[in-house]
Design an enzyme around this catalytic site. Structure first.
Site: not given
Ligand code: P1T
Length: 382
Positions: A46, A98, A170, A195
């Site tokens: 961890r 998001y 972000d 992503k």
């Molecule tokens: O899904 P996760 O890995 O927890 O990431 C969150 C997140 C943070 N910032 C941005 C700009 C994002 O687009 C996302 C996650 N977005 C999607 C799942 C979506 O389809 O837009």
């Protein structure tokens, strides 16, 4: 080294014991100690793990940062940043974010006494006007999800610093290949590695990159204390994805540019949002701040929400699904899917239409993608 070289090599070298060219996956949860507290740099997974360390070194190099920390998801990375704050602290955030980011701010941290003011972060003056004495963090997305709006990151970072606040960018839509917010003055870069960095829609992960050793220490404390860490296998999947990041993003941008231009000229389309179009109100900022305009496109059809629903259900190559940044093209309606957790009146205030359609443009042959959209447009009309 240049970006493409770092993407392949940074943080990795052949394993000294076996010569393995690719970093090994170390699933061990714990590590032998010679004496209590005397070990080879790892004690418990961890806190730290050799596969995660390689990923963190890799991401730091790509972001042009001194340090990076990997998390179990983009939201776990966001949560670690918000844990820096205390009751009474204030956040200024862009109003197009998001949906999950907005959700954690309003439904988790607001309850704990941390308030957020949402502003149109296309305008740095709006960020400045929202700053209060207790503002500790400016939270920006550029380009934004899903309206592809831009923030002038250098200007906003300067405003945050003037107020004694940290600036987070972000960078998930842009990726470090297209934009390096740390170079522009941001203190923290957030990536959902789910992503483009992962790139194959087969892993959920997140990362933070920073330059300040003290900030790294505070975030690493939270990473260990709260424990939202990725598994070694997930770290390895992201590492594998990163090696082809530049190639994939380059191709996605070329496909997105072609499709956005085609959509903008197509009858029956009300608006196309893509920073690469000259008609985009921040096209000049995009050229200045980003290497290429990215592979995300959003647009509005003429007609109502039912028509938009028929359209996104009629594509065959574009899969109707949340998420983005994989090799395959995806389509969705944010108001009904990724941003459904934002109340309708808040979505309206931010200018997010219910019938907005979002594309994550993949690396397929662009002619096939265009034909798929053309066919679905005809089906939605009928
Ligand atoms: O899904 P996760 O890995 O927890 O990431 C969150 C997140 C943070 N910032 C941005 C700009 C994002 O687009 C996302 C996650 N977005 C999607 C799942 C979506 O389809 O837009």
């Amino acid at each position: 080294m240049r970006f493409e070289t770092d993407a392949v090599h940074a943080g990795t070298r052949p394993d000294p014991t076996t010569g393995a060219v690719m970093p090994p996956i170390h699933p061990s949860s714990t590590f032998a100690q010679d004496e209590p507290g005397v070990h080879k740099g790892f004690d418990y997974s961890r806190t730290n793990n050799p596969t995660r360390s390689v990923l963190e070194a890799q991401i730091a190099a790509l972001e042009g940062g001194k340090f990076a920390l990997a998390f179990a998801s983009g939201m776990a990375a966001a949560d670690a940043v918000l844990h820096l704050l205390s009751r009474g602290d204030h956040v200024v955030a862009g109003n197009d974010l998001y949906g999950g980011t907005r959700r954690i701010l309003t439904q988790v941290y607001e309850r704990l006494g941390i308030r957020t003011t949402y502003v149109d972060a296309r305008n740095p003056n709006a960020v400045e006007r929202a700053v209060r004495p207790e503002t500790k963090l400016a939270w920006l997305e550029s380009p934004t999800n899903p309206l592809l709006r831009l923030s002038d990151l250098a200007a906003c970072a300067a405003i945050a610093h003037g107020a004694g606040a940290l600036c987070l960018a972000d960078n998930t839509f842009a990726t470090p290949y297209l934009q390096r917010p740390l170079d522009l003055g941001a203190d923290i870069v957030l990536e959902s590695t789910t992503k483009y960095l992962g790139g194959h829609s087969d892993v959920v992960g997140g990362a933070l990159a920073v330059n300040d050793p003290d900030l790294r220490k505070r975030l690493a404390f939270i990473q260990n204390a709260v424990g939202g860490v990725p598994s070694p296998f997930d770290c390895w999947l992201v590492l594998r994805g990163i090696k082809t990041l530049a190639l994939r993003v380059e191709r996605g941008c070329a496909n997105a540019t072609a499709l956005a231009g085609w959509l903008a000229a197509h009858e029956g389309i009300r608006a196309v949002h893509y920073p690469g179009l000259e008609s985009h109100p921040q096209h000049d900022l995009a050229k200045r701040q980003m290497k290429l305009p990215g592979a995300m496109v959003s647009f509005e059809l003429e007609g109502d929400l039912e028509r938009a629903k028929r359209f996104v259900s009629a594509t065959r190559l574009f899969t109707l699904a949340e998420s983005l940044g994989g090799v395959e093209s995806l389509i969705e309606i944010p108001a009904l899917m990724t941003h459904a957790s934002i109340p309708a009146d808040e979505r309206r205030k931010a200018g997010l239409p219910d019938a907005l359609i979002r594309l994550s443009v993949g690396i397929e042959a662009v002619e096939d993608l265009r034909e798929d959209l053309e066919r679905a447009l005809a089906a939605a009309r009928g």
